[in-house]
Design an enzyme around this catalytic site. Sequence first.
Site, PDB file in Angstrom:
ATOM      1  N   CYS A 113      -3.210   0.384   4.973  1.00  0.00           N
ATOM      2  CA  CYS A 113      -1.778   0.248   4.298  1.00  0.00           C
ATOM      3  C   CYS A 113      -0.631   2.110   4.605  1.00  0.00           C
ATOM      4  O   CYS A 113       0.841   1.427   5.248  1.00  0.00           O
ATOM      5  CB  CYS A 113      -1.606   0.620   3.081  1.00  0.00           C
ATOM      6  SG  CYS A 113      -2.575  -0.749   1.911  1.00  0.00           S
TER       7      CYS A 113
ATOM      8  N   CYS B  66      -4.517   2.808   1.174  1.00  0.00           N
ATOM      9  CA  CYS B  66      -6.011   2.730   1.618  1.00  0.00           C
ATOM     10  C   CYS B  66      -4.874   2.883   3.377  1.00  0.00           C
ATOM     11  O   CYS B  66      -4.401   2.864   3.680  1.00  0.00           O
ATOM     12  CB  CYS B  66      -6.895   1.011   2.099  1.00  0.00           C
ATOM     13  SG  CYS B  66      -5.724   0.376   3.251  1.00  0.00           S
TER      14      CYS B  66
END
Lengths: 135, 77
Positions: B13, B10
């Site tokens: 991340c 995501c």
Amino acid sequence: MADKMEKDVCCDTKTDDTCCSGAVKTLILACSGGSNVGQISNSLMIRLHMEGIGNAYCLAGIGAALSGFIESARAAQTILIDGCPTACGRKALEKYGVEPYKYFVVTELGIKKTHDFTKLKDETDMAFFSLKKQL
Amino acid sequence: MKIQILGTGCPKCIKLTENAQKAAKEAGLEFEIEKITDINKIMDLGVMMTPGLAIDGEVKSVGKVLSVEEIKKILEK
């Protein structure tokens, strides 16, 4: 206790397709010890999990000093269920500075500590009834 | 040194990955980045919220996008 909701906390690992929800996970831990109340604590954890209160989690991982378990407990809201006042679970969390968001002791929910495992179902029902009123 | 980013990829991340790379470069460290995206592997490490940061297999942070400075402090320990 202050709510741990933080805008930079993200990504429930069970909802990876909808990552970055911003919600803090609730982790439920139980002492799961070798008495009736220890085993009841484990059953209560599972019931709370199944009711969607939080996710059952592994206190043994914290006791074993595994970094991922410790850091997850630090980042989450924890509901801790100890069986008796010996409070092994609470002491395990204290070692790593984790203060439970909610804390229960099965003997304080009206169940006497024994090593009789023949009444677990009824005792768990009674303890769950008391616990739910305090949640 | 192996810097491991635990997460499914995501934006947070990705941001943590960028911050970790920058922190390691600024600290003058030799490093490699490993992205662990398999949820089962992440959960096997006990990590219940991502993104997570691990250094040589030891989880240092869970559920947060650490800043470059925060990561540098971890790397310098």
